[in-house]
Design a protein around this motif. Structure first.
Motif, short mmCIF file in Angstrom:
data_model
loop_
_atom_site.label_atom_id
_atom_site.label_comp_id
_atom_site.label_asym_id
_atom_site.label_seq_id
_atom_site.Cartn_x
_atom_site.Cartn_y
_atom_site.Cartn_z
N LEU A 217 0.83 -1.22 0.00
CA LEU A 217 0.00 0.00 0.00
C LEU A 217 0.85 1.26 0.00
CD1 LEU A 217 -2.74 -1.02 2.60
CD2 LEU A 217 -2.78 -1.25 0.12
N ASN A 218 2.17 1.07 -0.06
CA ASN A 218 3.08 2.21 -0.02
C ASN A 218 3.53 2.56 -1.44
OD1 ASN A 218 5.72 3.59 0.11
ND2 ASN A 218 5.35 3.45 2.30
N PRO A 219 3.25 3.76 -1.91
CA PRO A 219 3.59 4.08 -3.31
C PRO A 219 5.09 4.00 -3.60
CG PRO A 219 2.84 6.05 -2.13
CD PRO A 219 2.59 4.88 -1.23
N LEU A 220 5.93 4.34 -2.60
CA LEU A 220 7.38 4.28 -2.84
C LEU A 220 7.84 2.83 -3.00
CD1 LEU A 220 8.63 6.99 -0.32
CD2 LEU A 220 8.41 7.18 -2.79
N TRP A 221 7.26 1.96 -2.19
CA TRP A 221 7.60 0.53 -2.26
C TRP A 221 7.14 -0.06 -3.59
CZ3 TRP A 221 10.22 -3.16 0.43
CH2 TRP A 221 9.92 -4.48 0.15
N VAL A 222 5.90 0.27 -3.98
CA VAL A 222 5.37 -0.27 -5.23
C VAL A 222 6.20 0.23 -6.41
CG1 VAL A 222 3.34 -0.41 -6.74
CG2 VAL A 222 3.05 -0.51 -4.27
N GLU A 223 6.56 1.50 -6.34
CA GLU A 223 7.39 2.06 -7.41
C GLU A 223 8.75 1.33 -7.47
OE1 GLU A 223 7.77 6.50 -8.64
OE2 GLU A 223 9.43 6.04 -7.30
N ALA A 224 9.34 1.11 -6.28
CA ALA A 224 10.61 0.40 -6.23
C ALA A 224 10.45 -1.02 -6.79
CB ALA A 224 11.12 0.35 -4.79
N SER A 225 9.28 -1.63 -6.54
CA SER A 225 9.05 -3.00 -7.08
C SER A 225 8.99 -2.96 -8.60
CB SER A 225 7.77 -3.59 -6.48
OG SER A 225 6.63 -3.05 -7.11
N LEU A 226 8.42 -1.88 -9.16
CA LEU A 226 8.35 -1.76 -10.63
C LEU A 226 9.76 -1.56 -11.22
CD1 LEU A 226 5.23 0.57 -10.95
CD2 LEU A 226 5.35 -1.83 -11.60
N GLU A 227 10.63 -0.97 -10.42
CA GLU A 227 12.01 -0.73 -10.89
C GLU A 227 12.91 -1.93 -10.60
OE1 GLU A 227 12.46 2.66 -8.47
OE2 GLU A 227 11.81 4.07 -10.00
N GLY A 228 12.36 -2.93 -9.88
CA GLY A 228 13.15 -4.10 -9.52
C GLY A 228 14.17 -3.81 -8.44
N ALA A 229 13.95 -2.70 -7.70
CA ALA A 229 14.91 -2.31 -6.67
C ALA A 229 14.65 -3.03 -5.35
CB ALA A 229 14.84 -0.81 -6.44
N VAL A 230 13.47 -3.63 -5.18
CA VAL A 230 13.17 -4.39 -3.96
C VAL A 230 12.56 -5.73 -4.34
CG1 VAL A 230 12.78 -2.39 -2.45
CG2 VAL A 230 10.88 -3.31 -3.79
N GLN A 231 12.62 -6.65 -3.41
CA GLN A 231 12.01 -7.96 -3.67
C GLN A 231 10.54 -7.90 -3.25
OE1 GLN A 231 14.39 -10.97 -1.72
NE2 GLN A 231 15.32 -11.50 -3.70
N ALA A 232 9.69 -7.86 -4.23
CA ALA A 232 8.24 -7.78 -3.92
C ALA A 232 7.47 -8.57 -4.96
CB ALA A 232 7.81 -6.32 -3.95
N SER A 233 6.20 -8.77 -4.64
CA SER A 233 5.36 -9.51 -5.58
C SER A 233 5.22 -8.69 -6.87
CB SER A 233 3.96 -9.70 -4.95
OG SER A 233 3.02 -9.90 -5.96
N PRO A 234 5.25 -9.35 -8.04
CA PRO A 234 5.08 -8.58 -9.30
C PRO A 234 3.70 -7.94 -9.38
CG PRO A 234 5.09 -10.95 -9.72
CD PRO A 234 5.46 -10.78 -8.28
N TYR A 235 2.79 -8.37 -8.49
CA TYR A 235 1.43 -7.82 -8.52
C TYR A 235 1.20 -6.80 -7.40
CZ TYR A 235 0.88 -11.68 -11.73
OH TYR A 235 1.05 -12.52 -12.78
N ALA A 236 2.29 -6.29 -6.83
CA ALA A 236 2.14 -5.30 -5.75
C ALA A 236 1.31 -4.11 -6.22
CB ALA A 236 3.52 -4.84 -5.29
N TRP A 237 1.56 -3.67 -7.47
CA TRP A 237 0.82 -2.51 -7.99
C TRP A 237 -0.67 -2.81 -8.13
CZ3 TRP A 237 -1.80 -2.58 -12.65
CH2 TRP A 237 -1.53 -3.66 -13.50
N VAL A 238 -1.01 -4.10 -8.37
CA VAL A 238 -2.43 -4.46 -8.52
C VAL A 238 -3.13 -4.29 -7.17
CG1 VAL A 238 -4.05 -6.30 -9.14
CG2 VAL A 238 -1.90 -6.07 -10.37
N VAL A 239 -2.46 -4.75 -6.10
CA VAL A 239 -3.02 -4.61 -4.75
C VAL A 239 -3.21 -3.12 -4.44
CG1 VAL A 239 -2.63 -5.04 -2.29
CG2 VAL A 239 -1.95 -6.76 -3.99
N PHE A 240 -2.17 -2.34 -4.75
CA PHE A 240 -2.21 -0.89 -4.50
C PHE A 240 -3.42 -0.26 -5.21
CE2 PHE A 240 -1.15 3.50 -5.46
CZ PHE A 240 -0.57 3.95 -4.28
#
Lengths: 281, 310
Positions: A217-240
């Protein structure tokens, strides 16, 4: 949507004053200075030393900064939009025109997002500088920009809805910034805290499960996930998108009711409204 | 054209408008007069679809205000008693914005804006920012704004409030010209004499209720024959009544601490005869003078909560 008269009027008003070019120029100068400083720092004065990995770090840093600035600037443009109409006593006349509550809210949301969207656009040449040295791929940049644009419109929408529901610019600004603080700081601190707890105590199911849910739910985290800078679910943006979409709709309902109680008459069986119905006068 | 049936508005325990029954025919200029807090603004705001009624029905241009509020909004030009304007828009752009809100075709909009600005004597202010206009000019621009989509009904809530005397006269000239457009106009004020120069019919609202309705010429005929006399003298209530009740031209009598206030319908000669009779009755009269008449109060006393036809 572009035929929305309120949107055209707002564009005319906002772009006519000195505020818009000053904000855009100031932002562009600051971002340019920062970009060149980061580039210079990464090569330490020797251009040939620039590595694609360092270039990607610059891209990530710039996009994070841009997202943070956009998130905290958007309420400043949107939180007083409808309440300001009421305080300037222009709202009653606007409400007697055939404009629907949806058109009024859409006009306000898009006009408050427009300047922020313009800020994103003017920084595109800076990102192209980073591209020169490799690192970030175009798809990454497009997805990051699209996500930033969505977040700006989302925060603008939430701010406009608060502005309509509470009808006091002071309160709507407080609520809009509280919402942004929750999105950017609250979810980050809680999510990161829980993920630290989960690392130390992997059998704590609560921490493991909710750490990622909150970070999604954190826009900075989701953005970082889109950049591949953090280990997150590829669908983090969908949850957001899904969660905040639901929140926006939930807040839009009382906002529409505030503007025009008759518009919500579908929820009333009786044609009579209760005594003491709302008045925007 | 405008009809209300037992229209009520309550805010908690306070009743702002109570069982209002009003019928305004097409093309009529109807003035609604009452003190501050009488229920004028609430009534007008219900008719403009801004405030939902608590009970009762109202129709504007044949449309019911709750069920057909969109059609009502297209039929009306509404000017609130207290309005603001948008900064950083010229007078022409201001009208253009509202023309767009009402989907007035572009081909019509430009010429209508020119015509209306000329109509309210603001053609030379076309490119002036609205917030730089005087209050009187803004009021006239608001009337032009109300006419931008050529509505069948105009609802004007105290259009001359807060204006200096000169602006008031200029606005009155515009309002009188509005009569020539043949639109149905509902206009409120707290000054009856002001409305009587513009309106065809007057309704007096008090405590949220319609106290009286009459055609302006009927009202003038009723009130012009009466004068208020203030008589000061040393006499008991019985002495005043014994002399004054014998005069058939005395329409009303109010006893006061040091005299009486008389509503009198006789000629000046009959008035002199009344003074002579008071003196003959042994009442020492210190003062016998005509007072300015509050025509709203007078009208209410004469009608005594009955309505007279046009």
């Amino acid at each position: 949507m572009w035929r929305n008269p309120l949107l055209r009027k707002e564009f005319r008003q906002r772009m006519r004053t000195a505020r818009a070019p000053v904000v855009i120029s100031g932002y562009l100068v600051s971002m340019s200075a920062l970009t060149f400083a980061l580039l210079y720092e990464s090569v330490q004065g020797q251009t040939l030393l620039l590595l694609p990995a360092r270039s990607e770090q610059i891209f990530v840093a710039l996009s994070w900064l841009q997202m943070t600035v956009a998130a905290f600037l958007t309420p400043a443009f949107a939180a007083g939009s409808v309440s300001g109409e009421r305080e300037r006593r222009t709202l009653p006349v606007l409400l007697t025109t055939p404009l629907s509550p949806f058109s009024i809210l859409a006009g306000k949301i898009l006009s408050s997002s427009a300047l922020l969207a313009l800020l994103l656009m003017v920084t595109l040449p800076l990102y192209s500088l980073v591209f020169l040295f490799g690192g970030a791929v175009p798809q990454e940049v497009v997805s990051v920009f699209a996500f930033q644009l969505f977040t700006i419109v989302l925060i603008a929408a939430l701010s406009v809805f608060w502005s309509t529901v509470v009808l006091r610019s002071g309160w709507s600004t407080v609520l809009a910034y509280a919402t942004v603080a929750w999105m950017v700081v609250g979810t980050g601190v809680l999510g990161y805290g829980l993920s630290l707890l989960a690392e130390r105590n992997p059998i704590d199911a609560f921490a493991v499960r909710w750490a990622n849910e909150l970070l999604n739910l954190n826009p900075l985290w989701v953005e970082a996930s889109l950049e591949g800078a953090v280990q997150a679910s590829p669908y983090a943006w969908v949850v957001f998108v899904a969660v905040y979409g639901v929140v926006a709709v939930a807040l839009a309902i009382p906002a529409i009711w505030r503007l025009r109680p008759q518009a919500m008459s579908v929820f009333h069986r009786s044609p009579r409204t209760k005594s003491g119905g709302t008045s925007l006068l | 054209m405008i009809e209300t049936r037992n229209l009520c508005k309550r805010y908690g325990r306070v009743t702002a408008v109570h069982n209002l029954n009003l019928f305004i025919r097409r093309g009529t200029v109807f003035g609604i007069v009452g003190e501050n807090g009488a229920g004028k603004t609430t009534t007008l705001s219900m008719l403009a679809t801004l405030t939902p009624p608590s009970s009762g029905k109202a129709f504007v241009n044949g449309f019911e205000i709750r069920r057909q509020s969109a059609e009502v909004r297209r039929s009306i030009g509404y000017m609130p008693d207290s309005f603001g304007v948008y900064d950083d828009l010229t007078a022409d752009e201001y009208l253009e914005f509202y023309a767009d809100c009402y989907q007035v075709p572009k081909s019509v909009s430009a010429s209508r804006r020119r015509e209306l600005l000329a109509w309210v004597n603001l053609e030379d202010k076309r490119d002036t920012y609205v917030n730089a206009l005087s209050r009187g000019m803004q009021q006239r621009l608001e009337i032009a704004r109300c006419l931008m989509h050529d509505p069948a009904v105009l609802i004007l809530d105290e259009p001359s409030s807060g204006l200096d005397p000169r602006s008031r006269i200029e606005l009155r000239a515009v309002l009188q010209r509005l009569r020539t457009l043949g639109k149905t106009i509902l206009i409120s004020s707290h000054m009856l004499h002001e409305l009587s120069e513009i309106a065809d019919e007057i309704g007096i609202i008090r405590g949220g209720e319609l106290a009286a309705v009459a055609a302006v010429d009927v009202m003038r005929a009723h009130t012009s024959a009466y004068r208020t006399l203030r008589i000061q003298g040393a006499a008991s209530a019985q002495q005043w009544e014994s002399v004054l009740s014998r005069d058939s031209h005395v329409a009303g009598l109010t006893l006061e601490k040091d005299g009486v206030e008389v509503l009198y319908a006789g000629t000046l000669e009959q008035q002199a005869e009344l003074l002579r009779r008071l003196v003959d009755a042994g009442i020492p009269v210190y003062q016998f003078a005509e007072q300015p008449t509050d025509i709203e109060e007078l009208f209410l006393r004469l009608t005594e909560r009955t309505t007279t036809g046009a």
